[in-house]
Design an enzyme around this catalytic site. Structure first.
Site, PDB file in Angstrom:
ATOM      1  N   ARG A  96      20.460  -7.627   6.758  1.00 39.81           N
ATOM      2  CA  ARG A  96      19.336  -8.558   6.772  1.00 39.81           C
ATOM      3  C   ARG A  96      18.068  -7.906   7.311  1.00 39.81           C
ATOM      4  O   ARG A  96      16.975  -8.114   6.768  1.00 39.81           O
ATOM      5  CB  ARG A  96      19.703  -9.799   7.582  1.00 39.81           C
ATOM      6  CG  ARG A  96      18.565 -10.806   7.799  1.00 39.81           C
ATOM      7  CD  ARG A  96      17.727 -11.073   6.572  1.00 39.81           C
ATOM      8  NE  ARG A  96      18.492 -11.448   5.401  1.00 39.81           N
ATOM      9  CZ  ARG A  96      18.025 -11.393   4.161  1.00 39.81           C
ATOM     10  NH1 ARG A  96      16.793 -10.960   3.930  1.00 39.81           N
ATOM     11  NH2 ARG A  96      18.775 -11.744   3.137  1.00 39.81           N
ATOM     12  N   LYS A 131      -6.202  -9.024   8.170  1.00 36.52           N
ATOM     13  CA  LYS A 131      -5.350 -10.217   8.238  1.00 36.52           C
ATOM     14  C   LYS A 131      -3.906  -9.801   7.962  1.00 36.52           C
ATOM     15  O   LYS A 131      -3.330 -10.072   6.911  1.00 36.52           O
ATOM     16  CB  LYS A 131      -5.836 -11.261   7.236  1.00 36.52           C
ATOM     17  CG  LYS A 131      -7.228 -11.792   7.569  1.00 36.52           C
ATOM     18  CD  LYS A 131      -7.746 -12.731   6.497  1.00 36.52           C
ATOM     19  CE  LYS A 131      -9.160 -13.194   6.826  1.00 36.52           C
ATOM     20  NZ  LYS A 131      -9.731 -14.063   5.763  1.00 36.52           N
ATOM     21  N   LYS A 163     -20.724  -8.767  11.562  1.00 32.29           N
ATOM     22  CA  LYS A 163     -20.608 -10.051  10.880  1.00 32.29           C
ATOM     23  C   LYS A 163     -21.617 -11.050  11.434  1.00 32.29           C
ATOM     24  O   LYS A 163     -22.399 -10.742  12.322  1.00 32.29           O
ATOM     25  CB  LYS A 163     -19.175 -10.577  11.022  1.00 32.29           C
ATOM     26  CG  LYS A 163     -18.144  -9.689  10.341  1.00 32.29           C
ATOM     27  CD  LYS A 163     -16.794 -10.396  10.276  1.00 32.29           C
ATOM     28  CE  LYS A 163     -15.810  -9.587   9.452  1.00 32.29           C
ATOM     29  NZ  LYS A 163     -14.551 -10.316   9.228  1.00 32.29           N
ATOM     30  N   GLU A 195     -22.440  -7.735   7.072  1.00 31.04           N
ATOM     31  CA  GLU A 195     -22.057  -8.906   6.287  1.00 31.04           C
ATOM     32  C   GLU A 195     -23.282  -9.739   5.957  1.00 31.04           C
ATOM     33  O   GLU A 195     -24.051 -10.131   6.847  1.00 31.04           O
ATOM     34  CB  GLU A 195     -21.056  -9.767   7.067  1.00 31.04           C
ATOM     35  CG  GLU A 195     -20.617 -11.012   6.303  1.00 31.04           C
ATOM     36  CD  GLU A 195     -19.720 -11.907   7.139  1.00 31.04           C
ATOM     37  OE1 GLU A 195     -18.497 -11.858   6.946  1.00 31.04           O
ATOM     38  OE2 GLU A 195     -20.245 -12.654   7.988  1.00 31.04           O
ATOM     39  N   ASP A 217     -20.539 -12.121   1.292  1.00 30.50           N
ATOM     40  CA  ASP A 217     -19.550 -13.121   1.698  1.00 30.50           C
ATOM     41  C   ASP A 217     -19.715 -14.426   0.938  1.00 30.50           C
ATOM     42  O   ASP A 217     -20.769 -15.072   0.998  1.00 30.50           O
ATOM     43  CB  ASP A 217     -19.682 -13.377   3.207  1.00 30.50           C
ATOM     44  CG  ASP A 217     -18.571 -14.264   3.736  1.00 30.50           C
ATOM     45  OD1 ASP A 217     -17.411 -14.052   3.345  1.00 30.50           O
ATOM     46  OD2 ASP A 217     -18.864 -15.163   4.536  1.00 30.50           O
TER      47      ASP A 217
END
Length: 284
Positions: A96, A131, A163, A195, A217
């Site tokens: 597993r 992320k 940003k 950004e 963005d």
């Protein structure tokens, strides 16, 4: 195998094994040997083969795991990934954990490859983001590469990315230009990305020196095309970001941007269906 990955493998084995596999201890004869094949059950791109191999190696010294494909290979249902031989108890104990690594990383590689296929021929590259699953970043970003994507910065240390929350505390363009110049003087190897939320910001950022990338963005395709026209040739490279999907990515790529960042390829990739089948052997 990187030290951080080795530590992750040890932690994964420890959390699953605890103080022993009670099922194997009571239901599998001690001397029973087995042969197992890790098999892909749906079409995809594999990643993490070496990690799964290392899981079996670390779990028991008498286990041998032989890779049958390479990371980055495109595979069809039924493809054999690994052959594992040794004590049946150990194979079952490591199964597993090995599959968890392999399924998750192959899922990322597979989803990335789908995005890459959608932008083929446009000149745009698919980027990952930060992320990622805590502790898994190195592996997940490598899976993106296995799927044909391009790695963005690894962390906060290898690119300056300014940003909107950073800009909210600055003193306007003069302060921004001063910060860029100081960074370039003290850390010349670090690239700078700004950004932009609006076309007006794009115009302001294009007036600055030392900007390597501008992140566009959540802009519409019309705004992206306009930003590309404003940049012209030889200016900062342009990255589109925000809400990108498999359905929208081709149209975004056709605007002429250089990069498209997609957080979903790491934080929302479904696991690739991979399992293990066993052939039991008689004890010696």
């Amino acid at each position: 195998m990187d030290a951080a990955v080795n530590q992750l493998i040890r932690m994964a084995i420890s959390e699953d094994l605890g103080d022993g596999d009670v099922t194997a201890e009571y239901f599998i004869p001690d001397l029973r040997l087995a042969r197992g094949f890790v098999t892909v059950r749906e079409e995809g791109t594999v990643s993490g083969v070496d990690v799964a191999t290392e899981v079996f190696r670390q779990f028991h010294p008498d286990l041998t795991a032989n890779p049958m494909v390479d990371d980055g290979d495109r595979v069809a249902p039924g493809a054999l990934v690994l052959e594992v031989n040794g004590p049946a108890r150990a194979i079952l104990g490591a199964e597993r954990t090995a599959l968890n690594f392999l399924q998750h990383l192959s899922g990322i590689a597979t989803l990335t490859s789908r995005y890459v296929a959608m932008v083929h021929g446009t000149g745009a590259e698919i980027l990952d983001t930060r992320k990622t699953t805590p502790g898994w970043r190195l592996l997940e970003k490598r899976a993106v590469s296995d799927g044909g994507g391009t790695n963005h910065r690894m962390g906060l240390y290898d690119r300056a990315m300014v940003k909107d929350n950073h800009l909210a505390t600055d003193g306007g363009l003069p302060a921004l230009q001063d910060a860029i110049q100081r960074l370039k003087a003290e850390k010349p190897g670090i690239e700078v990305e700004l950004e932009a939320d609006t076309i007006e910001q794009v115009g302001s950022f294009l007036s600055l020196e030392g900007v390597d990338f501008i992140l566009l963005d959540n802009m519409s395709t019309d705004e992206l095309r306009l930003a590309v026209e404003m940049r012209g040739t030889g200016g900062p490279r342009l990255e589109a970001s925000g809400g990108v999907t498999l359905e929208s990515v081709h149209a975004i790529a056709r605007t002429g941007v250089d990069f498209i960042s997609v957080g979903a390829i790491t934080h929302s990739a479904p696991a690739l269906d991979i399992g293990m089948d066993f052939i039991a052997a008689e004890p010696p």
